[in-house]
Design an enzyme around this catalytic site. Structure first.
Site, short mmCIF file in Angstrom:
data_model
loop_
_atom_site.label_atom_id
_atom_site.label_comp_id
_atom_site.label_asym_id
_atom_site.label_seq_id
_atom_site.Cartn_x
_atom_site.Cartn_y
_atom_site.Cartn_z
N THR A 28 0.85 -1.19 0.00
CA THR A 28 0.00 0.00 0.00
C THR A 28 0.89 1.25 0.00
O THR A 28 2.10 1.16 0.28
CB THR A 28 -0.94 0.02 1.23
OG1 THR A 28 -0.14 -0.08 2.40
CG2 THR A 28 -1.94 -1.13 1.19
N GLY A 55 -5.55 10.08 -13.60
CA GLY A 55 -5.65 11.50 -13.96
C GLY A 55 -7.05 12.03 -13.69
O GLY A 55 -7.23 13.20 -13.34
N SER A 182 -1.62 12.61 -15.97
CA SER A 182 -2.04 11.20 -15.97
C SER A 182 -0.85 10.33 -16.33
O SER A 182 -0.07 10.69 -17.21
CB SER A 182 -3.15 10.98 -17.00
OG SER A 182 -3.33 9.60 -17.24
N HIS A 187 0.03 7.16 -21.89
CA HIS A 187 0.54 8.54 -21.71
C HIS A 187 2.08 8.58 -21.72
O HIS A 187 2.72 7.56 -21.92
CB HIS A 187 -0.05 9.15 -20.45
CG HIS A 187 -1.53 9.44 -20.62
ND1 HIS A 187 -2.09 10.67 -20.37
CD2 HIS A 187 -2.55 8.65 -21.04
CE1 HIS A 187 -3.39 10.62 -20.62
NE2 HIS A 187 -3.70 9.41 -21.02
N ARG A 218 -4.38 11.93 9.04
CA ARG A 218 -3.18 11.11 9.21
C ARG A 218 -1.98 11.55 8.37
O ARG A 218 -0.84 11.41 8.79
CB ARG A 218 -3.51 9.65 8.91
CG ARG A 218 -2.68 8.71 9.75
CD ARG A 218 -2.98 7.27 9.45
NE ARG A 218 -4.31 6.85 9.90
CZ ARG A 218 -4.78 5.63 9.71
NH1 ARG A 218 -4.05 4.73 9.08
NH2 ARG A 218 -5.98 5.29 10.13
N ASN A 247 -11.05 7.85 -1.30
CA ASN A 247 -9.84 7.06 -1.24
C ASN A 247 -9.29 6.95 -2.65
O ASN A 247 -9.76 6.14 -3.45
CB ASN A 247 -10.08 5.67 -0.65
CG ASN A 247 -8.77 4.88 -0.63
OD1 ASN A 247 -7.72 5.40 -1.00
ND2 ASN A 247 -8.83 3.64 -0.22
N GLU A 328 -3.30 1.90 -36.45
CA GLU A 328 -4.38 2.17 -35.49
C GLU A 328 -4.72 3.65 -35.51
O GLU A 328 -3.84 4.50 -35.58
CB GLU A 328 -3.96 1.73 -34.08
CG GLU A 328 -3.83 0.23 -33.97
CD GLU A 328 -3.36 -0.25 -32.59
OE1 GLU A 328 -3.38 -1.46 -32.36
OE2 GLU A 328 -2.96 0.60 -31.75
C1 LIG Z 1 -7.20 15.75 -20.93
C2 LIG Z 1 -7.38 14.54 -20.05
N1 LIG Z 1 -7.81 14.71 -18.79
C3 LIG Z 1 -7.97 13.68 -17.96
C4 LIG Z 1 -7.72 12.38 -18.36
C5 LIG Z 1 -7.95 11.26 -17.41
O1 LIG Z 1 -6.80 10.55 -17.11
P1 LIG Z 1 -6.90 9.02 -16.63
O2 LIG Z 1 -7.16 8.21 -17.84
O3 LIG Z 1 -5.58 8.75 -16.01
O4 LIG Z 1 -8.03 8.93 -15.66
C6 LIG Z 1 -7.28 12.14 -19.66
C7 LIG Z 1 -7.03 10.78 -20.12
O5 LIG Z 1 -6.53 10.47 -21.13
C8 LIG Z 1 -7.12 13.25 -20.54
O6 LIG Z 1 -6.72 13.07 -21.80
#
Ligand SMILES: Cc1ncc(COP(=O)(O)O)c(C=O)c1O
Length: 408
Positions: A28, A55, A182, A187, A218, A247, A328
């Site tokens: 954790t 993200g 993110s 990414h 905490r 969380n 792709e």
């Molecule tokens: C502009 C933007 N914000 C937020 C996110 C969310 O990130 P996550 O996929 O890590 O939740 C993304 C995901 O690709 C994104 O492109």
């Protein structure tokens, strides 16, 4: 030949880091996450970093934090400006916290805010601007700061797609009061799932620490900026809840992987930029597609192509051909977000027409960039496009055009 949207960037270093965490029996959130946060903050040039499990969680926590600071806090009904093209979880936290969204169109070339539209969208009611740095491209923060200066407007950045990007020598994600990142699989760095929030503001940092884990005390220092000093009696302090939190803690494994990935990132970034240079050179002056126009120094998440107006019926055919040839392809981010049914839940307004977002939605597509050289893949992309037999294209202008380009 295959041209993928995203590929794994792990090797034995990440596997070993995972193994070390498993061997330690402490899986954790712990020391590795803490070290990663410090390293990440240092890399982007922020004082503080809080790692979370995605993200999307980073965006939610950042928005939430602005409701709990002592001064100048957001309140329900406040108006926030957002661009019409971004990922859904840029917008959802704003709705979830009762904010009013005002959508502004993008610029068809940079894919970030249309600056004139942004300027005209701002009113006395505007409390916050959410800047999204799309696909590695930073916004023009000189212009944004000029527009919001001397107004009580908060700037935050969703920088989930743009780790490593810079504007005027400063890292994207550090222009607003908080910036989010993110580290999802596709990414710039990958902890498989993961997110980070950076800030220079100590109060917000402590609020984020508290909100990340149940809203308890905490993870706060004894003397903190949120509540009365913590008790020296650990038992008494164990379950003291001061903010309505979540969380969103990352696993220790994610911190350990992050530490390996951030070491490699300078190399990943330079490869991405070299690929981009080749891509832009290849498509420069192409009469059929717009490629993304860089503001400052982009970290090139991937490559967008938008079919130009005079051949606007061709995207369907192009996408089919690319897919048939193992290239792709996907829409650009999520297209024009304002078209989605989910908006029926939002309190929102469109600031004029979303013409460019709509054009991108109807005529744009996106292909991958990678952390290693892909000139061969880019050549392959071009050569497959040129091989398109005339009968496969309903719109002959495109085919004629591609032949012309090949001849040139
Ligand atoms: C502009 C933007 N914000 C937020 C996110 C969310 O990130 P996550 O996929 O890590 O939740 C993304 C995901 O690709 C994104 O492109």
């Amino acid at each position: 030949m295959k041209y993928e949207l995203a590929l794994n960037s792990w090797d034995e270093k990440e596997i070993q880091a995972v193994q070390n965490v498993l061997d330690s029996n402490h899986t954790t959130m712990g020391e590795c996450v803490k070290q990663f946060e410090e390293t990440f903050a240092h890399y982007v040039g922020s004082k503080y970093c809080v790692m979370v499990n995605s993200g999307s969680s980073a965006n939610l926590l950042a928005v939430a934090a602005l409701f709990y600071r002592k001064d100048n806090k957001l309140k329900r009904g406040d108006e926030v400006i957002v661009p019409a093209v971004s990922w859904p979880t840029t917008y959802y936290p704003l709705y979830q916290y009762g904010l009013k969204l005002k959508f502004v169109d993008i610029d068809l070339f940079t894919l970030n805010y249309n600056i004139e539209q942004l300027q005209s969208a701002i009113t006395d009611k505007t409390r916050m601007v959410m800047a999204v740095n799309l696909l590695g491209n930073p916004n023009d923060f000189n212009k944004i700061n000029e527009i919001i200066s001397e107004k009580n407007i908060i700037l935050i950045e969703d920088n989930c797609e743009s780790l490593g990007a810079e504007f005027n020598g400063k890292k994207a994600g550090t222009f607003g009061i908080m910036g989010t990142f993110s580290s999802f699989f596709s990414h710039h760095i990958s902890t498989m799932e993961g997110g980070m929030i950076v800030t220079d503001n100590e109060e917000l940092y402590q609020i984020l620490l508290c909100l990340r884990a149940h809203g308890w005390t905490r993870n706060l220092p004894k003397d903190n900026l949120i509540t009365t000093p913590k008790s020296d009696n650990q038992f008494d302090e164990l379950y003291r809840f001061v903010l309505p939190g979540y969380n969103f803690r990352p696993l220790e494994i994610m911190g350990a992987i992050g530490l390996e990935q951030i070491k490699k990132f300078p190399s990943f970034l330079s490869k991405r930029k070299e690929n981009a240079e080749y891509f832009v050179k290849t498509f420069k002056d192409n009469p059929y597609f717009y490629v993304q126009k860089e503001i400052g120094s982009s970290s090139w998440f991937g490559f967008s192509l938008i079919v130009k107006q005079d051949i606007k019926y061709a995207r369907k055919e192009i996408v089919a051909i690319l897919m048939k040839n193992a290239i792709e392809v996907r829409p650009i981010v999520a297209g024009n977000f304002t078209k989605n049914e989910v908006l029926k839940y939002f309190d929102y307004e469109l600031h004029g027409e979303m013409n460019n977002a709509e054009y991108l939605d109807a005529h744009g597509f996106f292909i991958g960039n990678h952390h290693f050289p892909i000139e061969d893949k880019i050549d392959y992309l071009m050569s497959e496009m040129y091989k398109i037999p005339p009968h496969e294209l309903k719109h002959t202008t495109l085919n004629a055009g591609l032949s012309l380009r090949r001849a040139a």
